[in-house]
Each structure stands twice: as C-alpha cells, then as structure tokens.
Write a protein that holds these residues in place. Structure first.
Motif, PDB file in Angstrom:
ATOM      1  N   HIS A 237       0.845  -1.187   0.000  1.00 39.16           N
ATOM      2  CA  HIS A 237       0.000   0.000   0.000  1.00 39.16           C
ATOM      3  C   HIS A 237       0.881   1.239   0.000  1.00 39.16           C
ATOM      4  CE1 HIS A 237       0.608   1.197   4.277  1.00 39.16           C
ATOM      5  NE2 HIS A 237       0.753  -0.094   4.462  1.00 39.16           N
ATOM      6  N   GLY A 238       0.281   2.344  -0.404  1.00 40.02           N
ATOM      7  CA  GLY A 238       1.030   3.591  -0.437  1.00 40.02           C
ATOM      8  C   GLY A 238       0.179   4.710  -0.990  1.00 40.02           C
ATOM      9  N   PRO A 239       0.696   5.943  -0.987  1.00 35.29           N
ATOM     10  CA  PRO A 239      -0.041   7.076  -1.548  1.00 35.29           C
ATOM     11  C   PRO A 239      -0.377   6.838  -3.016  1.00 35.29           C
ATOM     12  CG  PRO A 239       1.877   7.820  -0.298  1.00 35.29           C
ATOM     13  CD  PRO A 239       2.009   6.337  -0.445  1.00 35.29           C
ATOM     14  N   ALA A 240      -1.582   7.216  -3.408  1.00 41.26           N
ATOM     15  CA  ALA A 240      -2.026   6.954  -4.779  1.00 41.26           C
ATOM     16  C   ALA A 240      -1.122   7.621  -5.813  1.00 41.26           C
ATOM     17  CB  ALA A 240      -3.465   7.435  -4.954  1.00 41.26           C
ATOM     18  N   LYS A 241      -0.570   8.779  -5.478  1.00 41.34           N
ATOM     19  CA  LYS A 241       0.242   9.517  -6.441  1.00 41.34           C
ATOM     20  C   LYS A 241       1.495   8.762  -6.838  1.00 41.34           C
ATOM     21  CE  LYS A 241      -1.297  14.163  -5.094  1.00 41.34           C
ATOM     22  NZ  LYS A 241      -0.886  15.491  -4.562  1.00 41.34           N
ATOM     23  N   THR A 242       1.976   7.890  -5.954  1.00 43.72           N
ATOM     24  CA  THR A 242       3.221   7.178  -6.240  1.00 43.72           C
ATOM     25  C   THR A 242       3.038   5.670  -6.371  1.00 43.72           C
ATOM     26  OG1 THR A 242       3.723   7.042  -3.855  1.00 43.72           O
ATOM     27  CG2 THR A 242       4.629   8.918  -5.081  1.00 43.72           C
ATOM     28  N   PHE A 243       1.925   5.137  -5.850  1.00 44.13           N
ATOM     29  CA  PHE A 243       1.752   3.688  -5.810  1.00 44.13           C
ATOM     30  C   PHE A 243       1.874   3.052  -7.192  1.00 44.13           C
ATOM     31  CE2 PHE A 243      -0.713  -0.184  -6.103  1.00 44.13           C
ATOM     32  CZ  PHE A 243      -0.313  -0.893  -4.989  1.00 44.13           C
ATOM     33  N   PHE A 244       1.205   3.628  -8.179  1.00 47.58           N
ATOM     34  CA  PHE A 244       1.115   2.979  -9.485  1.00 47.58           C
ATOM     35  C   PHE A 244       2.442   3.000 -10.252  1.00 47.58           C
ATOM     36  CE2 PHE A 244      -3.220   4.061  -8.370  1.00 47.58           C
ATOM     37  CZ  PHE A 244      -3.887   2.883  -8.666  1.00 47.58           C
ATOM     38  N   SER A 245       3.319   3.900  -9.889  1.00 48.39           N
ATOM     39  CA  SER A 245       4.608   3.967 -10.583  1.00 48.39           C
ATOM     40  C   SER A 245       5.759   3.421  -9.743  1.00 48.39           C
ATOM     41  CB  SER A 245       4.928   5.420 -10.965  1.00 48.39           C
ATOM     42  OG  SER A 245       4.971   6.248  -9.817  1.00 48.39           O
ATOM     43  N   GLU A 246       5.533   3.246  -8.442  1.00 55.36           N
ATOM     44  CA  GLU A 246       6.642   2.863  -7.562  1.00 55.36           C
ATOM     45  C   GLU A 246       6.363   1.607  -6.742  1.00 55.36           C
ATOM     46  OE1 GLU A 246       7.849   6.189  -5.209  1.00 55.36           O
ATOM     47  OE2 GLU A 246       7.896   7.566  -6.918  1.00 55.36           O
ATOM     48  N   ALA A 247       5.363   0.836  -7.102  1.00 56.88           N
ATOM     49  CA  ALA A 247       5.106  -0.408  -6.372  1.00 56.88           C
ATOM     50  C   ALA A 247       6.342  -1.301  -6.414  1.00 56.88           C
ATOM     51  CB  ALA A 247       3.909  -1.129  -6.980  1.00 56.88           C
ATOM     52  N   THR A 248       6.662  -1.924  -5.284  1.00 53.27           N
ATOM     53  CA  THR A 248       7.892  -2.714  -5.204  1.00 53.27           C
ATOM     54  C   THR A 248       7.650  -4.210  -5.066  1.00 53.27           C
ATOM     55  OG1 THR A 248       7.975  -2.395  -2.803  1.00 53.27           O
ATOM     56  CG2 THR A 248       9.164  -0.793  -4.176  1.00 53.27           C
ATOM     57  N   HIS A 249       6.492  -4.604  -4.509  1.00 53.52           N
ATOM     58  CA  HIS A 249       6.244  -6.030  -4.323  1.00 53.52           C
ATOM     59  C   HIS A 249       6.012  -6.692  -5.686  1.00 53.52           C
ATOM     60  CE1 HIS A 249       4.386  -9.786  -3.018  1.00 53.52           C
ATOM     61  NE2 HIS A 249       4.849  -9.531  -1.801  1.00 53.52           N
ATOM     62  N   PRO A 250       6.652  -7.829  -5.949  1.00 53.42           N
ATOM     63  CA  PRO A 250       6.509  -8.485  -7.265  1.00 53.42           C
ATOM     64  C   PRO A 250       5.060  -8.750  -7.655  1.00 53.42           C
ATOM     65  CG  PRO A 250       8.298  -9.491  -6.025  1.00 53.42           C
ATOM     66  CD  PRO A 250       7.617  -8.541  -5.088  1.00 53.42           C
ATOM     67  N   ARG A 251       4.233  -9.162  -6.693  1.00 55.15           N
ATOM     68  CA  ARG A 251       2.830  -9.461  -7.034  1.00 55.15           C
ATOM     69  C   ARG A 251       2.082  -8.204  -7.427  1.00 55.15           C
ATOM     70  NH1 ARG A 251      -0.722 -10.522  -9.424  1.00 55.15           N
ATOM     71  NH2 ARG A 251      -2.602 -11.726  -8.951  1.00 55.15           N
ATOM     72  N   ALA A 252       2.343  -7.112  -6.724  1.00 57.35           N
ATOM     73  CA  ALA A 252       1.694  -5.847  -7.067  1.00 57.35           C
ATOM     74  C   ALA A 252       2.158  -5.359  -8.437  1.00 57.35           C
ATOM     75  CB  ALA A 252       1.994  -4.794  -6.000  1.00 57.35           C
ATOM     76  N   ARG A 253       3.456  -5.475  -8.693  1.00 55.37           N
ATOM     77  CA  ARG A 253       3.990  -5.031  -9.982  1.00 55.37           C
ATOM     78  C   ARG A 253       3.416  -5.878 -11.126  1.00 55.37           C
ATOM     79  NH1 ARG A 253       8.788  -1.969  -9.839  1.00 55.37           N
ATOM     80  NH2 ARG A 253       9.533  -3.009 -11.716  1.00 55.37           N
ATOM     81  N   GLU A 254       3.272  -7.173 -10.899  1.00 58.01           N
ATOM     82  CA  GLU A 254       2.707  -8.053 -11.918  1.00 58.01           C
ATOM     83  C   GLU A 254       1.260  -7.662 -12.217  1.00 58.01           C
ATOM     84  OE1 GLU A 254       1.693 -12.822 -12.571  1.00 58.01           O
ATOM     85  OE2 GLU A 254       2.166 -12.028 -10.577  1.00 58.01           O
ATOM     86  N   PHE A 255       0.479  -7.417 -11.174  1.00 62.06           N
ATOM     87  CA  PHE A 255      -0.916  -7.036 -11.346  1.00 62.06           C
ATOM     88  C   PHE A 255      -1.028  -5.724 -12.108  1.00 62.06           C
ATOM     89  CE2 PHE A 255      -4.583  -4.573  -9.864  1.00 62.06           C
ATOM     90  CZ  PHE A 255      -5.631  -5.448 -10.167  1.00 62.06           C
ATOM     91  N   LEU A 256      -0.262  -4.731 -11.708  1.00 63.71           N
ATOM     92  CA  LEU A 256      -0.332  -3.426 -12.350  1.00 63.71           C
ATOM     93  C   LEU A 256       0.107  -3.490 -13.810  1.00 63.71           C
ATOM     94  CD1 LEU A 256       1.000  -1.155  -9.464  1.00 63.71           C
ATOM     95  CD2 LEU A 256      -1.358  -1.388 -10.256  1.00 63.71           C
ATOM     96  N   SER A 257       1.059  -4.345 -14.109  1.00 65.83           N
ATOM     97  CA  SER A 257       1.520  -4.464 -15.503  1.00 65.83           C
ATOM     98  C   SER A 257       0.426  -5.016 -16.399  1.00 65.83           C
ATOM     99  CB  SER A 257       2.752  -5.373 -15.571  1.00 65.83           C
ATOM    100  OG  SER A 257       2.406  -6.738 -15.309  1.00 65.83           O
TER     101      SER A 257
END
Length: 260
Positions: A237-257
């Motif tokens: 989790h994190g601030p919306a302004k940065t979450f979508f570009s700075e997610a670090t967890h592999p599962r989150a990054r996979e989902f966003l991609s």
C-alpha cells in the motif's frame, strides 16, 4: 511505499488517532474452510479517499462488507467512529448513521420514485421529519445531477442514473464515511463516467470514501491511499500519487503491468 504483507505502516497502528474514521485490526474472515481475510490492518482518516484494488477473489468486497457489518469477522476488531462493528450488542441503526454503502447492484425499490427512494431510510429508519428529509433529498438529487427525475421510477432510468440515485440515497443518512463496492462494474462504458464524476465531487467536498474498484486511472486520480490485496492479505500500500509507478512487491507489480 510499504511492501510488507499485512503490516499497516501509516501512523496509528498501535493506537488510532482521534481523526481516524475506520480502523481494522488483525481482521480474519473465513467462509467455512476458506480463509478470505488474513490479519488485515487498515486505517481510514477523515477526508481520505482509500482505494482497494486487486485480482478477483482477493478479499476486497469481503473487507468492505466487514466495515459496515454486513459480513461478521471471525477474529479482530473493526471500528467506525470508535464503534466496534462486531459488538453483539451493537445497534445497527446507529452504525448506519455513520456508514453509507453503495453496491454494484443498485438495490432501488422499483415501485418507488427517485425522491421516495432517497427519502425512505431517514424517514422510516431514523424517524426524521418528512418535510426536512424531503428538502435534503431534493438537494442531494441535484447534487448527483438528476434534477427533474424526482418523480421518475428506477425502470425509467439508465444504469448510471440508477447508481447515482443509490449514492444520493446513502448520502441522505448523512454518513461519516461512504463505501463503494465496484459500483461501476455493471455499467456500460458511457455511463461509468457519470458515476465516477459523482464520486469525484463527493471526494472534492471532503467526504471520507473507501472504494473497491477496478478503475485504475480513477484510483490514481482521486485516491489518497491505495491498498493492493491478494489472497486475503494487504500485499502493498502507499499514496495513490506514487503507488502505481513505484510499487515494489513483485505481485503488485505483476498485477499493475496487466491492468495499466
């Protein structure tokens, strides 16, 4: 950015500050042998617009239903304005004064007009003065941009219009927090925008909101904080302004991609 499963890093994990509207602590929920929520910790501050995202079956809708008491938890604490939602002695009417919820399905009374739908709960549940409620209801109908539809029936409205009536109906109870559970999922693309505009206006007015949503662009635009859930845990989790570009967890990054 936080990437530790189930660890709520925002201030107030041990003792929630006074301006926290919703507080979840170590919340677990199972349906028979299936664990749907696994130790959820989450705070929503006054004026927050919290967006909960994640794949289907990750526990998002169950989480939001636990907040308003529709789904009882097996373990942990859910508090709204300091009220323990899972207290067996809870007065559900008191909870409804604080929490409004809008579902994917509109759940309007088909035999009641728009105005009657918006007025019903304050008049029949809260026993408020009908004339005062009607004045407030008409103002809310204008707020969701449906002026002139007061005498219409749900069957005469588009899906987006019905959803906006559902929003006005929840607002009529004057809640402290509004919960939205995939409210655009059943709408066609042309009507999604009008509902999102209504929610945006609420957020800009300072209404505390929690949204389960698959509208990533909308979450990034209006969210103050984003939680990504997977298999019943908050993965990141994190601030919306940065979450979508700075997610670090592999599962989150996979989902966003896959969704961006």
């Amino acid at each position: 950015m936080t990437a530790i499963p189930n660890l709520e890093a925002r201030p107030g994990l041990v003792q929630a500050p006074k301006n926290v509207v919703v507080s979840l602590r170590d919340v677990w929920k199972s349906f028979r042998e299936v664990e749907v929520l696994k130790g959820i910790n989450l705070d929503v501050w006054h004026g927050d617009v919290v967006c909960i995202i994640g794949p289907s079956g990750s526990g998002k809708s169950t989480l939001i239903r636990c907040i308003n008491g529709l789904t009882p938890v097996n373990r942990g604490s859910v508090k709204v304005k300091g009220i323990e939602v899972n207290d067996p002695a809870l007065d559900k009417r008191e909870l409804r004064r604080h929490v409004g919820m809008v579902f994917q399905q509109y759940n309007l009374f088909p035999h009641k007009t728009v105005l009657e739908n918006v007025m019903m709960a304050p008049v029949h549940v809260l026993k408020e003065d009908r004339a005062e409620v009607e004045e407030r209801a008409r103002a809310l109908i204008r707020k969701v941009r449906l002026e002139g539809k007061e005498r219409s029936y749900p069957g005469e409205l588009s899906g987006g219009q019905q959803q906006r009536v559902a929003i006005a109906r929840s607002l009529a109870m004057r809640p402290d927090v509004m919960l939205f559970d995939e409210v655009t999922a059943a709408l066609d693309p042309e009507t999604v925008k009008e509902v999102l505009l209504t929610i945006r206006a609420l957020a800009e007015d300072g209404m505390t909101c929690v949204l389960v949503t698959h509208e990533m662009g909308f979450a990034r635009e209006i969210g103050s904080h984003v939680y990504f859930t997977d298999k019943g845990v908050i993965v990141e989790h994190g601030p919306a302004k940065t979450f979508f570009s700075e997610a670090t967890h592999p599962r989150a990054r996979e989902f966003l991609s896959q969704v961006l």
